[in-house]
Design an enzyme around this catalytic site. Structure first.
Site: not given
Ligand code: F6R
Length: 614
Positions: A2, A27, A80, A106-107, A487, A491, A494, A510, A609
């Site tokens: 928020c 935000r 939010w 907010n909070g 992970e 990161k 990507e 292996h 996203k």
């Molecule tokens: C990688 C990334 C994606 C998401 C995946 C699942 O940085 O963001 O691999 O983790 O698309 O997304 P959610 O968590 O929204 O189901």
């Protein structure tokens, strides 16, 4: 997250509120609103005009342009949703029974349910589902002609996190701001004042900013801003000069949303724990209230997710088996639907999804439900499809994640899964009180440990620049370090488009080891764990193939000195805490490699996203 803006001065408040809300949009939010105290005309009583939009700020601006409230005092908010869906009624500002006191917040107010029950019993009415609405009603309860005194009395009853901007139509020259565990600043202009959650909102108007401390209240009048504690003790205001320009401030001063969001990890993980964990390690989730009986009957946990969320699921699997002693399986949700899963009504199915809208994960969730499993969504988005379609939800409360690559929410997912494991262990009596207390201590120390690590960003940047010359990377770990390695590799690939793969330390020999040479570095996760010695042996094997090694080790551990090419010391903590801290380090490493290579880290090519197609 928020956003808050408040204005008191000689100019018309509405245009300033509109502009500032536009600047707070970055935000992430779902609804917006303003309240402006209109000056009495021809002896009429003061009147507050409230305008809200259950959609974007632009819709709110259209409404305001069509019917512009006039007045020199006003507050505005971008919401939010946390408590209650993004509706017109739930949008802020909220008011008391008589429409005199107006509040934006907010909070999260943790004890809102008990306060609401108390106030309801006294006759107060609550049209919204929000936690915020208890604030104006509590102030109303304590109001005896002194608004500031009533605010203090009300805030002394509130637990949780708040940044608040408030006014009362009985005090047309008083704007009040207050904060606890959520930021709030007061902008000091020439005979005009602003209250804001974020300097971004006010940066075009003033660069003199009073930063409110924890548990402090600012009383802003045309004469200036006075700061005091909740007990009324005057505090010397802390004033800073901000030298940001508007463009920078839109990302809160960070070059990218991704970097900003990594730097929000401490706050995000604190929010994931807030109000859910007692000192004795007893856990309660407000939106997931399965009975003790139901939890005791569980014979298995299946954790479903995709991408980063699948890696969180893999850590959850490990911790559930370890702490709860229950069989647990992390599964790629997209594969799950094409298998013939052998589970039923004694299975807990945990869907892990930041957005709550990932199609693969939703399909898997629906299948789990059809088979009679108990389902819970661990998600950042209130009222998302995953939350709606599950029996319960564990919300991350991490604030919006705008960068496409998930960062802070991965760690919020881990905290939520740790708490879920503690909740299940509580039901089956598996963890001793002593161990629970140890875990609570470890988890509560994490936000500070993350902050300290974030303060070492320059060291990580130097390593990233050194390693940015390589086109291939291997990440290796064991135990919880294995999903962390996966992970870390995800990161890096990507956002930098550099090839990176993750492997377990055991699997390395292996096959993957065949790739290694002096041009193929390995990031080795060797922090303290029951398998650390095995990782040390792996590093020797890697070094024997001339591959450069960047090793993450626990502070004071010298076993890889003179062996690994580079060593980055991490705090010596619980393995569950290490998973979070190591991930933060690897996120920053990936970020700095990618920015060194000039990539668009916030919007990497080909990625979205929220992946809403299978
Ligand atoms: C990688 C990334 C994606 C998401 C995946 C699942 O940085 O963001 O691999 O983790 O698309 O997304 P959610 O968590 O929204 O189901």
């Amino acid at each position: 997250m928020c956003g808050i803006i408040g204005y008191l001065g000689g100019r018309e408040a509405t245009p300033i509120l509109m502009e500032s809300l536009k600047r707070l949009e970055y935000r992430g939010y779902d609804s917006a609103g303003v309240a402006v105290l209109e000056l009495p005309k021809n002896g009429a009583a003061t009147r507050t005009s409230v305008t809200k939009s259950e959609a974007k700020v632009d819709t709110l601006i259209e409404k305001l342009n069509a019917n512009m409230p006039t007045g020199k005092l006003g507050i505005g908010h971008t919401r939010w949703a946390t408590h209650g869906k993004p509706t017109y009624i739930n949008a802020h500002p909220h008011t008391d029974c008589h429409g005199k006191i107006f509040v934006v917040h907010n909070g999260i107010i943790e004890n809102f349910a008990e306060l609401k029950a108390e106030l309801k019993a006294e006759g107060h009415e609550f049209p919204s589902e929000t936690d915020t609405e208890v604030v104006p009603h509590l102030i109303e309860k304590y109001y005896k002609g002194d608004f500031l005194a009533a605010v203090r009395a009300a805030l002394n009853r509130i637990q949780g996190a708040y940044a608040l901007a408030m006014f009362s139509s009985d005090d047309p020259e008083l704007l009040v701001g207050a904060r606890l565990n959520a930021p709030l600043v007061v902008g000091l202009g020439d005979d005009e004042y602003y209250v804001a959650s974020d300097i971004t909102a006010i940066i075009p108007y003033t660069k003199r900013v009073l930063v409110l401390g924890e548990g402090e209240v600012a009383a802003v009048t045309p004469l200036g801003a006075e700061v005091s504690t909740l007990d009324g003790v005057t505090v010397k205001p802390k004033i800073v000069h901000v030298d940001w320009d508007v463009t920078q401030a839109q990302k809160g001063g960070f070059a990218h949303f991704m970097l900003k969001e990594i730097h929000e990890t401490d706050e995000a993980i604190a929010n994931a724990m807030r109000g859910r964990l007692t000192d004795d390690g007893l856990v309660a989730f407000r939106e997931f209230e399965a009975s003790e009986e139901e939890l005791k009957k569980l014979q298995e946990v299946v954790l479903l997710g995709m991408g980063t969320s699948l890696h969180a699921a893999m850590i959850g699997e490990h911790v559930l088996e370890d702490w709860v002693g229950i069989p647990a399986r992390a599964m790629d949700a997209s594969e799950f639907r094409y298998r013939r899963p052998t589970f039923g009504e004694h299975t807990l199915s945990v869907v892990i999804t930041q957005s709550g809208e990932t199609a693969d994960t939703l399909v898997a969730l629906h299948q789990a439900r059809e088979r009679g499993a108990l389902t819970v969504a661990v998600t950042n988005v209130i009222a998302s499809s995953a939350a709606r379609d599950s029996d319960g939800a564990i919300y991350l409360h991490a604030g919006p994640e705008i960068g496409v690559a998930s960062t802070k929410t991965f760690n919020s997912h881990l905290i939520s899964l740790y708490l879920l494991a503690m909740r299940l262990a509580q039901a089956n009596g598996r963890i001793s009180l002593e161990r629970r207390r140890e875990l609570v201590e470890a988890l509560r120390a994490l936000p500070d440990q993350v902050r300290t690590l974030l303060g070492r960003d320059k060291e990580i940047l130097a390593l990233a620049h050194k390693y940015s010359q390589y086109r291939n990377f291997m990440y290796a770990g064991r135990g919880l370090g294995y999903p962390v390695a996966l992970e870390g590799a995800l990161k890096l690939k990507e956002i930098s488009y550099v090839h990176a793969e993750g492997t377990s330390g055991g699997e390395l020999k292996h096959g993957p080891i065949a790739l290694l040479d002096e041009q193929f570095p390995v990031v080795a996760i060797c922090t303290a764990s029951s398998t650390k010695e095995k990782m040390v042996s792996n590093v020797h094997e890697i070094v024997a193939r001339q591959a450069p090694v960047l090793a993450l080790v626990s502070e004071g551990d010298s076993s890889l000195n003179g062996v690994a090419t580079d060593i980055f010391e991490m705090p010596a903590v619980e393995e569950a805490s290490s998973a979070i801290l190591n991930t933060v380090m690897l996120q920053l490493f990936a970020y700095h490699v990618a920015t060194k290579l000039g990539q668009d880290v916030d919007q990497p090519r080909n990625l979205a996203k929220s992946v809403t197609v299978e």
